[in-house]
Design a protein around this motif. Structure first.
Motif, PDB file in Angstrom:
ATOM      1  N   LEU A 123      68.187  69.434  54.936  1.00  0.00           N
ATOM      2  CA  LEU A 123      68.437  69.594  53.497  1.00  0.00           C
ATOM      3  C   LEU A 123      67.625  68.602  52.685  1.00  0.00           C
ATOM      4  N   GLN A 124      67.530  67.363  53.173  1.00  0.00           N
ATOM      5  CA  GLN A 124      66.725  66.357  52.486  1.00  0.00           C
ATOM      6  C   GLN A 124      65.261  66.773  52.429  1.00  0.00           C
ATOM      7  N   GLY A 125      64.744  67.304  53.536  1.00  0.00           N
ATOM      8  CA  GLY A 125      63.357  67.755  53.548  1.00  0.00           C
ATOM      9  C   GLY A 125      63.110  68.863  52.548  1.00  0.00           C
ATOM     10  N   VAL A 126      64.024  69.824  52.500  1.00  0.00           N
ATOM     11  CA  VAL A 126      63.882  70.950  51.566  1.00  0.00           C
ATOM     12  C   VAL A 126      63.967  70.469  50.125  1.00  0.00           C
ATOM     13  N   LEU A 127      64.966  69.651  49.829  1.00  0.00           N
ATOM     14  CA  LEU A 127      65.155  69.185  48.453  1.00  0.00           C
ATOM     15  C   LEU A 127      64.013  68.284  48.004  1.00  0.00           C
ATOM     16  N   ALA A 128      63.579  67.377  48.884  1.00  0.00           N
ATOM     17  CA  ALA A 128      62.483  66.473  48.512  1.00  0.00           C
ATOM     18  C   ALA A 128      61.211  67.262  48.215  1.00  0.00           C
ATOM     19  N   LEU A 129      60.886  68.210  49.081  1.00  0.00           N
ATOM     20  CA  LEU A 129      59.686  69.025  48.855  1.00  0.00           C
ATOM     21  C   LEU A 129      59.819  69.861  47.582  1.00  0.00           C
ATOM     22  N   ALA A 130      61.011  70.409  47.351  1.00  0.00           N
ATOM     23  CA  ALA A 130      61.217  71.244  46.161  1.00  0.00           C
ATOM     24  C   ALA A 130      61.099  70.416  44.884  1.00  0.00           C
ATOM     25  N   VAL A 131      61.677  69.226  44.886  1.00  0.00           N
ATOM     26  CA  VAL A 131      61.613  68.365  43.691  1.00  0.00           C
ATOM     27  C   VAL A 131      60.179  67.922  43.427  1.00  0.00           C
ATOM     28  N   ILE A 132      59.496  67.467  44.474  1.00  0.00           N
ATOM     29  CA  ILE A 132      58.115  66.998  44.296  1.00  0.00           C
ATOM     30  C   ILE A 132      57.209  68.156  43.892  1.00  0.00           C
TER      31      ILE A 132
END
Length: 325
Positions: A123-132
């Protein structure tokens, strides 16, 4: 007040349920881990940290259920949060809270901690990539919209190794650690430019200055878990965290003049991260001075969290939470 009016008010509060409330989860889990680090350093049983862990889980669950209800009932409002230039950075606070929970459960419930860590890491990977990705897309972000809260996605990445190294996911841990440090440096440059050369941040965002401390403090603890020793780079990370803590202290007078807002919860996790890092250094090299620093920061953290819970409860009672901004 009629039942219809009461129902309308309840629906309005749910629609305005803020994503920033997940900062409470980060702060409480940070307190739990700081207490755990203190108990380990001073060779005490984990009674207090376990009690705080139970309270932290309850508070995180309440926040998660509240936001889940908003997702189900008012998905358009959630989209509005995602499109907001400041609120978007708080979405990874969800995965960060779960990563911290997994870290807190490593010793007491490893069979729960392992799958939880895997889910939270994904989830962190998905959210971090989506935000960036949203940041570097074609959305009209302006320099004045930037605050230290933008560090949150980067902080989440360097939290991954805290439990990942224990479970043997070394390569994944290094991947997130490296990505987190890279974006910390990039965002640090942008944030300092915004703070130095543009209009001051709005008053309620001033407490987020404390987030400057979190990336190097958490990165130090992650580095210690990955490498097993402090080393030169570990010294650098911890020293940078102390430098930012001293820098933020010079701005503390501004806080006394500000009304309470949920952004004040941004004070809690960075203090916890620096306390944990100090205890970690003390354990690694046998430094009595750093044990004292860690303990002093823990006392400060307990006072800050107690005040934040009290002020938040007053704000809830006064109906000042979950209102339009």
């Amino acid at each position: 007040m009629t039942d219809t009016a009461t129902d309308h008010q309840s629906h309005a509060r749910l629609a305005n349920f803020p994503i920033t409330l997940f900062a409470i989860g980060m702060g409480m889990m940070g307190l739990t881990l700081s207490l755990r680090a203190a108990e380990t350093t001073f060779d005490r049983t984990h009674i207090v940290s376990m009690a705080v862990l139970a309270l932290s889980v309850a508070m995180l669950a309440a926040v998660a259920l509240g936001y889940l209800a908003k997702v189900l009932r008012y998905p358009d409002k959630v989209v509005g949060d995602w499109r907001h230039p400041v609120k978007i950075a708080f979405f990874p606070a969800i995965s960060i809270s779960l990563l911290l929970l997994a870290t807190a459960l490593v010793e007491v419930a490893p069979r729960v901690a392992a799958p939880l860590w895997l889910f939270a890491t994904a989830l962190q990977g998905v959210l971090a990539l989506a935000v960036i990705s949203a940041w570097i897309g074609h959305r009209p972000f302006q320099t004045g919209m930037m605050t230290p809260a933008w560090f949150i996605p980067a902080v989440g990445n360097v939290i991954v190794p805290l439990a990942g190294s224990h479970f043997g996911y070394i390569e994944i841990s290094w991947l997130f650690f490296s990505g987190g440090l890279m974006f910390w440096v990039v965002l640090l440059t942008l944030v300092m430019n915004r703070l130095m050369f543009h209009d001051p941040m709005p008053g309620k965002m001033v407490p987020t200055l404390m987030i400057l401390v979190a990336p190097p403090a958490v990165a130090f603890t992650a580095w210690l878990r990955l490498e097993g020793e402090v080393g030169a780079f570990g010294h650098f990370l911890l020293s940078v965290a102390y430098v930012f803590a001293l820098l933020v202290t010079t701005q503390a007078a501004k806080l006394r003049k500000l009304p309470f807002a949920l952004s004040w919860w941004a004070l809690s996790f960075p203090i916890a991260a620096l306390s944990i890092a100090s205890f970690g250094y003390a354990q690694a090299v046998g430094s009595a001075a750093h044990r004292f620093i860690g303990a002093s920061l823990l006392v400060l953290l307990i006072a800050v969290v107690a005040l934040l819970i009290f002020r938040t409860a007053l704000a809830v009672r006064a109906g000042k939470i979950c209102v339009p901004e």
